[in-house]
Design a protein around this motif. Structure first.
Motif, PDB file in Angstrom:
ATOM      1  N   GLY A 176       7.728  28.602  16.330  1.00 19.59           N
ATOM      2  CA  GLY A 176       6.434  28.229  15.741  1.00 19.59           C
ATOM      3  C   GLY A 176       5.448  27.596  16.708  1.00 19.59           C
ATOM      4  N   LYS A 180       2.208  31.864  17.949  1.00 21.26           N
ATOM      5  CA  LYS A 180       0.827  32.275  17.657  1.00 21.26           C
ATOM      6  C   LYS A 180       0.044  32.543  18.941  1.00 21.26           C
ATOM      7  CE  LYS A 180      -0.224  29.187  14.442  1.00 21.26           C
ATOM      8  NZ  LYS A 180      -1.227  28.162  14.094  1.00 21.26           N
ATOM      9  N   ILE A 264       4.698  17.581  14.010  1.00 20.46           N
ATOM     10  CA  ILE A 264       5.081  17.725  15.412  1.00 20.46           C
ATOM     11  C   ILE A 264       6.045  16.588  15.742  1.00 20.46           C
ATOM     12  CG2 ILE A 264       4.279  17.857  17.798  1.00 20.46           C
ATOM     13  CD1 ILE A 264       1.627  18.958  16.655  1.00 20.46           C
ATOM     14  N   PRO A 267      11.242  15.439  20.280  1.00 26.33           N
ATOM     15  CA  PRO A 267      12.630  15.923  20.335  1.00 26.33           C
ATOM     16  C   PRO A 267      13.637  14.818  20.659  1.00 26.33           C
ATOM     17  CG  PRO A 267      11.183  17.379  21.568  1.00 26.33           C
ATOM     18  CD  PRO A 267      10.363  16.174  21.217  1.00 26.33           C
ATOM     19  N   THR A 295       1.214  21.624  21.885  1.00 30.30           N
ATOM     20  CA  THR A 295       2.291  20.907  21.203  1.00 30.30           C
ATOM     21  C   THR A 295       2.901  19.861  22.146  1.00 30.30           C
ATOM     22  OG1 THR A 295       2.767  22.992  20.068  1.00 30.30           O
ATOM     23  CG2 THR A 295       4.391  21.230  19.833  1.00 30.30           C
TER      24      THR A 295
HETATM   25  P1  ADP Z   1       0.458  24.710  14.584  1.00 35.19           P
HETATM   26  O1  ADP Z   1       1.425  25.852  14.599  1.00 35.19           O
HETATM   27  O2  ADP Z   1       0.527  23.842  13.379  1.00 35.19           O
HETATM   28  O3  ADP Z   1      -0.929  25.106  14.934  1.00 35.19           O
HETATM   29  P2  ADP Z   1       1.790  23.808  16.968  1.00 35.19           P
HETATM   30  O4  ADP Z   1       1.516  24.954  17.842  1.00 35.19           O
HETATM   31  O5  ADP Z   1       1.684  22.474  17.609  1.00 35.19           O
HETATM   32  O6  ADP Z   1       0.875  23.722  15.708  1.00 35.19           O
HETATM   33  O7  ADP Z   1       3.260  24.029  16.436  1.00 35.19           O
HETATM   34  C1  ADP Z   1       3.853  23.117  15.581  1.00 35.19           C
HETATM   35  C2  ADP Z   1       5.094  23.748  15.017  1.00 35.19           C
HETATM   36  O8  ADP Z   1       6.119  23.787  16.016  1.00 35.19           O
HETATM   37  C3  ADP Z   1       5.672  22.905  13.909  1.00 35.19           C
HETATM   38  O9  ADP Z   1       5.222  23.350  12.657  1.00 35.19           O
HETATM   39  C4  ADP Z   1       7.158  23.092  14.075  1.00 35.19           C
HETATM   40  O10 ADP Z   1       7.563  24.288  13.459  1.00 35.19           O
HETATM   41  C5  ADP Z   1       7.343  23.238  15.540  1.00 35.19           C
HETATM   42  N1  ADP Z   1       7.544  21.979  16.303  1.00 35.19           N
HETATM   43  C6  ADP Z   1       7.335  20.691  15.932  1.00 35.19           C
HETATM   44  N2  ADP Z   1       7.584  19.843  16.954  1.00 35.19           N
HETATM   45  C7  ADP Z   1       7.956  20.625  18.003  1.00 35.19           C
HETATM   46  C8  ADP Z   1       8.345  20.358  19.353  1.00 35.19           C
HETATM   47  N3  ADP Z   1       8.369  19.120  19.850  1.00 35.19           N
HETATM   48  N4  ADP Z   1       8.669  21.422  20.117  1.00 35.19           N
HETATM   49  C9  ADP Z   1       8.636  22.684  19.650  1.00 35.19           C
HETATM   50  N5  ADP Z   1       8.285  23.000  18.402  1.00 35.19           N
HETATM   51  C10 ADP Z   1       7.948  21.988  17.590  1.00 35.19           C
END
Ligand code: ADP
Ligand code: MG
Length: 352
Positions: A176, A180, A264, A267, A295
Motif C-alpha cells: 500500500g 500507487k 501510518i 515499524p 510514507t
Molecule cells: P496513502 O496510501 O494513504 O496515500 P501512504 O502512501 O503513506 O498513504 O501509504 C500508507 C499505507 O501504507 C497505509 O495505509 C498502510 O497500508 C501502509 N503503511 C503504514 N505504515 C507503513 C510503514 N511504516 N511502511 C510501509 N507501509 C506502511
C-alpha cells in the motif's frame, strides 16, 4: 461508535471529491485552447483515480491506462484471493513465483527499507489489521498484542530470489505504501506509448504530471492543509514530476479521550508514527520513489528526512510539522506559494 465511523467515512469521501474538483479547477481545466482534454475516473486500490490527457491518441491511451491499473490491482490486492500478494500471504512459508511487476516492486520496497533505516516496512499488514485500519473497524490494541505481532514483522521475514517470494509463516506483506506510485509510473508509460506528452494523474491525492500543461506552462498543484483538509495551504508550480503526500489526516480515528490514531505506523513501535511531521510531500521524477519516501519521511521526522535528502539528489520535499512550520528543500524555491490564511506559517528552506 458506528455513527462516528459513518461520519468519518462521509467526511473522507467529501475530502476526496473536493480534492478532485480543486485539481481540475486549479490546473487541469484551464488554458487548453488547442487541446480538448479527455479524462477517465476509476475506483481502484481503495481510492479514486482520475487520469486526464491533453494530446496524443487520447482514447487509446486512457483505455490502456485503465487496463494497466486493473491488472496491477489484480496483482497487489491484499484481499482478492487470486492476487499475487494474497498468494504470498497465504503460502504457509512456501516460495511463491510472481510476475516481473510484483518482484520488481518488492525488490524496490526492500531496498527502500534499508535506505530509510527501516521506516518503510511492507510487513506491517498484521499490525495494521489489529488497529482496524484495513477493515475500518478501528480500535486501540493492547501493547502485548502489538509486541506479539511485531515479532512477525521486519525485512528479514521476506526473501526474494529472482521472481520467487517467500515470507515467514505468520508474516504478511502489503504494498500500500508504494503501489500507487508505481501504478502512476506505469500509467505514464502507457500514455507515452500512445503519443501523450501532457497529462495529469490524480491517484487519490498522489499527483503525477507528464510534461507541462498544453500551453507549456507549469501545472498548479494544491498542497492540502493537514489542519483543515478542505483547504489548501500552498500551491506548487511544477512540470513533469510527481507530487506525493502522506498525511495523518488521510485515514485516522479518535478515541474517547480525543487522541488521534492514524494509518501510518512506526515499524519500531507498531503504533502510529509521532515524529512531529503531520504531512510529508515528496517531489521527484519517480512515482514509486516519491510514494515510498512520503510514507518514510512521515515516520522518520524532520532531522532524518533532512539527512536523507542531503545524501541523495533525486527528490525534494515539503514537511508540515505539528508546531506550524513548513520545511522545504531548495529545489522548490520560487515554486511554492503559501495561500492567504497560512502566511503565519514559518517557512524554512533546507539547502545542500
Ligand atoms: P496513502 O496510501 O494513504 O496515500 P501512504 O502512501 O503513506 O498513504 O501509504 C500508507 C499505507 O501504507 C497505509 O495505509 C498502510 O497500508 C501502509 N503503511 C503504514 N505504515 C507503513 C510503514 N511504516 N511502511 C510501509 N507501509 C506502511
Ligand atoms: Mg507512500
Amino acid at each position: 461508535m458506528k455513527s462516528q465511523r459513518l461520519k468519518l467515512t462521509a467526511f473522507m469521501l467529501a475530502a476526496v471529491i473536493f480534492s478532485g474538483c480543486s485539481q481540475s479547477g486549479s490546473s487541469a481545466g484551464s488554458n487548453s485552447a488547442d487541446a480538448e482534454p479527455e479524462s477517465v475516473s476509476i475506483f481502484a486500490m481503495d481510492t479514486y483515480m482520475t487520469i486526464t490527457v491533453y494530446n496524443g491518441d487520447k482514447s487509446a491511451a486512457l483505455s490502456a491506462a485503465q487496463q494497466r491499473v486493473q491488472l496491477l490491482e489484480g496483482l497487489w490486492s491484499v484481499t482478492e484471493e487470486d492476487s499475487e500478494v494474497y498468494r504470498i500471504n497465504h503460502s504457509g512459508g512456501e516460495a511463491v513465483e510472481v510476475s516481473d511487476e510484483t518482484a520488481e516492486l518488492i525488490d524496490f520496497a526492500l531496498d527502500m527499507n534499508e535506505q530509510t533505516g527501516g521506516a518503510l516496512d511492507i510487513t506491517l499488514y498484521p499490525v495494521l489489521c489489529e488497529w482496524g485500519f484495513t477493515a475500518g473497524e478501528y480500535k486501540v490494541p493492547s501493547e502485548e498484542a502489538i509486541s506479539e505481532l511485531l515479532k512477525k514483522t521486519g525485512r528479514d521475514k521476506v526473501k526474494l530470489e529472482g521472481k520467487a517470494v517467500t515470507v515467514s509463516e505468520g508474516t504478511s506483506i502489503d504494498l500500500g505504501a508504494v503501489g500507487k506510485g508505481e501504478t502512476g509510473d506505469r500509467i505514464i508509460g502507457e500514455l507515452k506509448a500512445n503519443g501523450v506528452s501532457s497529462a495529469l494523474l490524480d491517484l487519490g491525492g498522489n499527483i503525477q504530471l507528464l510534461g507541462s500543461k498544453p500551453d507549456g506552462s507549469d501545472w498548479k498543484i494544491g498542497l492540502k492543509s493537514p489542519f483543515d483538509t478542505s483547504d489548501n495551504i500552498a500551491k506548487l508550480e511544477l512540470s513533469d514530476c510527481c507530487v506525493i503526500t502522506s498525511g495523518g489526516y488521510e485515514r485516522y480515528f479518535t478515541d474517547d479521550e480525543g487522541n488521534i490514531y492514524w494509518h501510518i505506523l512506526d515499524p519500531k513501535t507498531g503504533f502510529p508514527a509521532k515524529s512531529g511531521v503531520i504531512s510529508a510531500t515528496v517531489i521527484g521524477k519517480s512515482g514509486r520513489l516519491c510514494d515510498a519516501l512520503s510514507t518514510s519521511l512521515f515516520v522518520m521526522g524532520e532531522e532524518k528526512a533532512k539527512a536523507l535528502w542531503q545524501s541523495r539528489d533525486d527528490f525534494d520535499f515539503v514537511l508540515i510539522t505539528d508546531d506550524d512550520r513548513l520545511i522545504m528543500t531548495e529545489g522548490l524555491e520560487g515554486r511554492l506559494t503559501l495561500y492567504e490564511g497560512y502566511s503565519n506559517m514559518k517557512i524554512e528552506t533546507v539547502k545542500k
